[in-house]
Write a protein that holds these residues in place. Structure first.
Motif, PDB file in Angstrom:
ATOM      1  N   ASN A 127     -68.566 -39.875  -4.369  1.00  0.00           N
ATOM      2  CA  ASN A 127     -67.448 -40.712  -4.670  1.00  0.00           C
ATOM      3  C   ASN A 127     -66.274 -40.784  -3.808  1.00  0.00           C
ATOM      4  N   GLU A 131     -65.076 -43.721  -1.683  1.00  0.00           N
ATOM      5  CA  GLU A 131     -63.411 -44.443  -1.912  1.00  0.00           C
ATOM      6  C   GLU A 131     -63.084 -44.500  -0.738  1.00  0.00           C
ATOM      7  N   THR A 166     -74.148 -42.471   0.154  1.00  0.00           N
ATOM      8  CA  THR A 166     -72.608 -43.088  -0.201  1.00  0.00           C
ATOM      9  C   THR A 166     -73.040 -44.529  -0.175  1.00  0.00           C
ATOM     10  N   TYR A 169     -74.928 -45.664  -3.317  1.00  0.00           N
ATOM     11  CA  TYR A 169     -73.764 -45.498  -4.343  1.00  0.00           C
ATOM     12  C   TYR A 169     -72.793 -46.929  -4.191  1.00  0.00           C
ATOM     13  N   ARG A 173     -71.906 -49.937  -6.828  1.00  0.00           N
ATOM     14  CA  ARG A 173     -70.442 -49.890  -7.365  1.00  0.00           C
ATOM     15  C   ARG A 173     -69.984 -51.240  -7.058  1.00  0.00           C
ATOM     16  N   PHE A 183     -69.616 -44.467 -12.496  1.00  0.00           N
ATOM     17  CA  PHE A 183     -69.040 -43.004 -12.139  1.00  0.00           C
ATOM     18  C   PHE A 183     -69.183 -42.250 -13.389  1.00  0.00           C
TER      19      PHE A 183
END
Length: 260
Positions: A127, A131, A166, A169, A173, A183
């Motif tokens: 995460n 981000e 990542t 993911y 998201r 999350f």
């Protein structure tokens, strides 16, 4: 002509004795000057190092509000950026902390673990990286791969896998319903500690992630099932292989960095 005013960036830190806050101004330019991506990278890196802040667009806009013109140029779509493993001693916790660091062409700083043998959880690392990548994409800066430097080249396979997970993911998201939080689902899985559990275990996990009287566990589960992250057969819940790849990933030290 009106006099140009110099713009400083205050690089702050608090000494070990928690005494007076010290500032170390770093000149970025004069009002009206045009600066490039290298200056933005410098500012974002200091924000990551001092305050763990990755708000790239916010920092860029503040530079503009202060009177600088920011021209990122035409080299914002990069193939590779160079990464390394960096250690930093934390005097308050009395241990070394290890980070994945990129500070050339782009600024990334991802906490991996410490020298007590404790690695950060998979979802926390993934995460963090997502981000920060997302924050750079908001201003048009991106890259394809992170190439570890010669000193840390033994970690290249792990770096490639981390970047792959990542991006996986990130796709999850991007498709999530705004009413739900992937999350939290990963944190629930971490609390449960296995890929297959009873419904009661799932409810317990979601309550630990949120709070003891949390009442939306069933809605969370139905949403996870609807997007293919989990299945339910009677009282048994099974997380999907795609979900498990991210949930069970772990950074592994190769050269004793995790030894005191």
């Amino acid at each position: 002509m009106p006099e140009k005013h110099m713009l400083d960036f205050d690089h702050c830190f608090i000494p070990e004795d928690m005494g007076e806050l010290e500032n170390h101004p770093i000149q970025l330019g004069f009002v009206g000057d045009t600066v490039g991506k290298d200056t933005l990278v410098k500012v974002v890196w200091m924000a990551l190092e001092d305050a763990d802040s990755h708000r790239v667009k916010f920092l860029l806009e503040n530079m503009q509000l202060a009177g600088l013109k920011v021209d990122l140029g035409d080299k914002c779509k990069m193939q590779d950026v160079e990464g390394r493993i960096e250690s930093k001693y934390n005097p308050f916790k009395e241990k070394n902390e290890y980070y994945l660091t990129v500070d050339d062409n782009i600024a990334l700083r991802i906490y991996l673990g410490d020298n007590k043998g404790q690695s950060d959880s998979a979802i926390e690392v993934v995460n963090q990286l997502w981000e920060q990548i997302k924050a750079w994409k908001e201003v048009g800066v991106s890259f394809e791969s992170i190439k570890m430097n010669d000193q840390n080249k033994d970690y290249q396979d792990q770096m490639d896998e981390l970047l792959e997970l990542t991006r996986l993911y990130g796709k999850l998201r991007e498709t999530e319903d705004k009413s739900y939080d992937i999350f939290s689902l990963f944190m629930c899985r971490e609390t449960i500690g296995k890929d297959r559990c009873f419904y009661e275990d799932f409810v317990m996990g979601m309550k630990k992630v949120h709070w003891d009287d949390y009442s939306d566990s069933d809605k969370d589960l139905q949403w996870a099932i609807s997007v293919g992250l989990a299945t339910r057969d009677g009282n048994i819940i099974q997380f999907s292989p795609e979900f498990e790849r991210i949930a069970t990933w772990k950074w592994t030290w190769k050269h004793g960095e995790d030894k005191k």
